[in-house]
Design an enzyme around this catalytic site. Structure first.
Site, PDB file in Angstrom:
ATOM      1  N   ASP A  12       0.808  -1.268   0.008  1.00 15.22           N
ATOM      2  CA  ASP A  12      -0.108   0.197  -0.090  1.00 15.22           C
ATOM      3  C   ASP A  12       0.870   1.327  -0.034  1.00 15.22           C
ATOM      4  O   ASP A  12       0.424   2.291  -0.650  1.00 15.22           O
ATOM      5  CB  ASP A  12      -1.028   0.005   1.415  1.00 15.22           C
ATOM      6  CG  ASP A  12      -2.389  -0.500   1.157  1.00 15.22           C
ATOM      7  OD1 ASP A  12      -2.317  -1.291  -0.249  1.00 15.22           O
ATOM      8  OD2 ASP A  12      -3.084  -0.596   1.952  1.00 15.22           O
ATOM      9  N   HIS A  43      -4.414   9.323   6.781  1.00 14.01           N
ATOM     10  CA  HIS A  43      -4.160   8.043   7.029  1.00 14.01           C
ATOM     11  C   HIS A  43      -2.863   7.886   7.810  1.00 14.01           C
ATOM     12  O   HIS A  43      -2.693   6.899   8.942  1.00 14.01           O
ATOM     13  CB  HIS A  43      -4.311   6.906   6.253  1.00 14.01           C
ATOM     14  CG  HIS A  43      -5.505   6.868   5.697  1.00 14.01           C
ATOM     15  ND1 HIS A  43      -6.818   6.639   6.103  1.00 14.01           N
ATOM     16  CD2 HIS A  43      -6.077   6.596   4.109  1.00 14.01           C
ATOM     17  CE1 HIS A  43      -7.775   6.585   5.317  1.00 14.01           C
ATOM     18  NE2 HIS A  43      -7.366   6.686   4.145  1.00 14.01           N
ATOM     19  N   GLY A  63      -2.308   3.431   4.217  1.00 15.91           N
ATOM     20  CA  GLY A  63      -3.231   3.909   3.263  1.00 15.91           C
ATOM     21  C   GLY A  63      -2.732   4.808   2.243  1.00 15.91           C
ATOM     22  O   GLY A  63      -3.508   5.956   2.004  1.00 15.91           O
ATOM     23  N   ASP A 122     -13.736  12.573   2.330  1.00 19.26           N
ATOM     24  CA  ASP A 122     -13.056  11.432   1.773  1.00 19.26           C
ATOM     25  C   ASP A 122     -14.072  10.379   1.796  1.00 19.26           C
ATOM     26  O   ASP A 122     -14.780   9.924   2.885  1.00 19.26           O
ATOM     27  CB  ASP A 122     -11.667  11.099   2.336  1.00 19.26           C
ATOM     28  CG  ASP A 122     -10.792  10.432   1.472  1.00 19.26           C
ATOM     29  OD1 ASP A 122     -11.208   9.196   1.340  1.00 19.26           O
ATOM     30  OD2 ASP A 122      -9.728  10.874   1.052  1.00 19.26           O
ATOM     31  N   HIS A 142     -13.150   7.417   2.770  1.00 23.33           N
ATOM     32  CA  HIS A 142     -12.395   6.559   3.644  1.00 23.33           C
ATOM     33  C   HIS A 142     -12.422   7.564   5.008  1.00 23.33           C
ATOM     34  O   HIS A 142     -12.038   8.645   4.978  1.00 23.33           O
ATOM     35  CB  HIS A 142     -10.753   6.328   3.284  1.00 23.33           C
ATOM     36  CG  HIS A 142     -10.717   5.397   2.205  1.00 23.33           C
ATOM     37  ND1 HIS A 142     -10.571   5.970   0.818  1.00 23.33           N
ATOM     38  CD2 HIS A 142     -11.024   4.134   2.034  1.00 23.33           C
ATOM     39  CE1 HIS A 142     -10.720   4.975   0.024  1.00 23.33           C
ATOM     40  NE2 HIS A 142     -10.922   3.867   0.774  1.00 23.33           N
ATOM     41  N   ASP A 193     -12.437  10.564  -3.684  1.00 22.42           N
ATOM     42  CA  ASP A 193     -12.893   9.306  -4.007  1.00 22.42           C
ATOM     43  C   ASP A 193     -14.169   8.989  -3.502  1.00 22.42           C
ATOM     44  O   ASP A 193     -14.932   7.884  -3.603  1.00 22.42           O
ATOM     45  CB  ASP A 193     -12.043   8.227  -3.307  1.00 22.42           C
ATOM     46  CG  ASP A 193     -11.602   8.446  -1.757  1.00 22.42           C
ATOM     47  OD1 ASP A 193     -12.023   9.388  -1.231  1.00 22.42           O
ATOM     48  OD2 ASP A 193     -10.681   8.077  -1.191  1.00 22.42           O
ATOM     49  N   TYR A 205      -9.162   8.173  -7.129  1.00 24.03           N
ATOM     50  CA  TYR A 205      -8.394   7.302  -7.907  1.00 24.03           C
ATOM     51  C   TYR A 205      -8.927   7.248  -9.435  1.00 24.03           C
ATOM     52  O   TYR A 205      -8.566   6.370 -10.233  1.00 24.03           O
ATOM     53  CB  TYR A 205      -8.501   5.920  -7.178  1.00 24.03           C
ATOM     54  CG  TYR A 205      -7.836   6.195  -5.593  1.00 24.03           C
ATOM     55  CD1 TYR A 205      -6.437   6.505  -5.551  1.00 24.03           C
ATOM     56  CD2 TYR A 205      -8.654   6.414  -4.702  1.00 24.03           C
ATOM     57  CE1 TYR A 205      -5.954   6.817  -4.368  1.00 24.03           C
ATOM     58  CE2 TYR A 205      -8.246   6.799  -3.426  1.00 24.03           C
ATOM     59  CZ  TYR A 205      -7.105   6.918  -3.327  1.00 24.03           C
ATOM     60  OH  TYR A 205      -6.481   7.470  -1.950  1.00 24.03           O
TER      61      TYR A 205
END
EC number: 3.5.1.98
Length: 427
Positions: A95, A137, A145, A172, A174, A261, A300
């Site tokens: 990652d 992250h 991440g 986000d 996430h 994202d 992404y």
């Protein structure tokens, strides 16, 4: 009401030229695409463009551990095989790969967010933008991440030198776990994250029940969502919660992480937000007229990231952009339609009215508790108990910052030059 917001925008073409690897979803090239779209719409003429300074190791160590920073500075793709223990310890690998110019990449995007915070602190602008930042992250001692250095934490620490309370908002897809964790025990920062939660979705944290602890109890807010949320539901929830947060918490400054994202059609995301829906959050936050630091984050499907952050730059500048994308170096990525808007998402919306209502009620209930929280009578002069002072004498001479270096902001013509001297070539 301010007559016209003064906006500082940070960009360095070098961030867009690093490469995480052939199968890695993170493509920093999206930052070049965003910048060129900003130029194509002539938005650069309405704001001040700065090339950020490269953050010094000592600045990164305001949050991160010195040994972790030293390792990031030392490791290279050619030498990483010598550091197998450290790679595990600091969570570098699939990652978070080691790639060419990794540390410089971190220095630039973190430097942008630190510079943005400093300009806001010195009242040199009302809004500061760093689309290269927002890497939420990263932890104190490890990467996570796709994030190595947590520029958001560093920017917030900078804002805390001038503001008693800072509000952090994250849209986000996430959970903003690294920022939440950094400030979990303090009432000086309220973190609010809207994100997908459940189904083993990364990073797995961010339950509505996670509310902070000790002095920070009730100062972490999580809005866990299911697949397929649409503009109407998202904006309604965002507006209700954020309006109440600002009313109750009364922050002196806001940091807004605009991870793209959460848009429909993202390669790693699972929401149905349009660019208009995503940007509605930016509009809502801008209307509070508080010092505002805006960053990027995830995203992404890179042509949509560029569309989104360009559109949101327009929102921050009160400038409506024509839907037809003007000619620019990356126009082929936006073909065949060459439009700023994106197609509707088709993921089934699993967020029922009753589910969203329950989440909203839980969040508002927790917010009511901050009236009775011990920290709500907060001193107006911020203590710097967790902002380490830099001892100039102790510093390595190579890292020592003189005032000239700190103050120097290089406005480079070639960052928004339309001709052949612009080096951001198509990858």
């Amino acid at each position: 009401m301010r007559s016209k917001d003064k906006i500082s925008y940070f960009y360095d073409g070098d961030v867009g030229s690093v490469y995480f690897g052939p199968n890695h979803p993170m493509k920093p090239h999206r930052l070049c695409m965003t910048h060129h779209l900003v130029l194509a719409y002539d938005l650069h003429k309405k704001m001040e463009i700065y090339r950020p300074h490269k953050a010094y190791p000592v600045e990164l160590a305001q949050f991160h551990s010195a040994d972790y920073i030293e390792f990031l500075n030392r490791v290279t793709p050619d030498t990483q095989h010598l550091f197998s223990n450290e790679l595990v310890k600091y969570n570098l690998g699939e990652d978070c790969p080691v790639f060419e110019n990794l540390f410089e990449f971190c220095q630039i995007y973190a430097g942008g967010t630190i510079d943005a915070a400093r300009r806001l602190n010195n009242k040199l602008c009302d809004i500061a933008i760093n689309w290269a930042g927002g890497l939420h992250h990263a932890k104190k001692c490890e990467a996570s991440g796709f994030c190595y250095i947590n520029d958001l934490v560093l920017g917030i620490l900078e804002l805390l030198k001038y503001h008693t309370r800072v509000l952090y908002i994250d849209i986000d897809v996430h959970h903003g776990d690294g920022v939440e964790e950094a400030f979990y025990f303090t009432d000086r920062v309220m973190t609010v994250s809207f994100h997908k939660h459940g189904d083993m979705f990364f990073p797995g944290t961010g339950d509505v029940k996670d509310i902070g602890a000790r002095e920070g109890k009730f100062y972490a807010i999580n809005v866990p969502l299911k697949n397929g949320i649409d503009d109407t539901s998202f904006i309604r929830l965002f507006k209700i919660i954020i309006s109440k947060v600002v009313e109750m918490y009364q922050p002196g400054a806001i940091v807004l992480q605009c991870g793209a994202d959460s848009l429909a059609g993202d390669r790693l995301g699972c929401f149905n937000l349009s660019i208009d829906g995503h940007a509605a959050c930016v509009r809502i936050v801008k209307k509070f007229n508080l010092p505002l630091l805006v960053t990027g984050g995830g995203g992404y499907t890179k042509e949509n990231v560029a569309r989104c952050w360009t559109f949101e730059t327009g929102v921050l500048l009160d400038t409506e952009l024509p839907n037809e994308i003007p000619d620019n170096e990356y126009i082929k990525y936006f073909e065949p339609e060459c439009l700023l808007s994106i197609p509707n998402g088709h993921i089934e919306n699993l967020n029922s009215r009753s589910y969203l209502s329950t989440i909203k009620m839980q969040v508002l209930e927790n917010l009511r508790s901050i009236q009775h929280a011990p920290g709500v009578q907060m001193q107006e002069v911020p203590p710097d108990f967790y902002i380490p002072d830099i001892d100039e004498e102790e510093q390595n001479p190579d890292e020592r910052m003189d005032q000239h270096t700190k103050d120097k902001q290089i406005q480079r013509d070639d960052e928004y030059y339309d001709g052949d001297n612009d080096n951001d070539s198509l990858h």
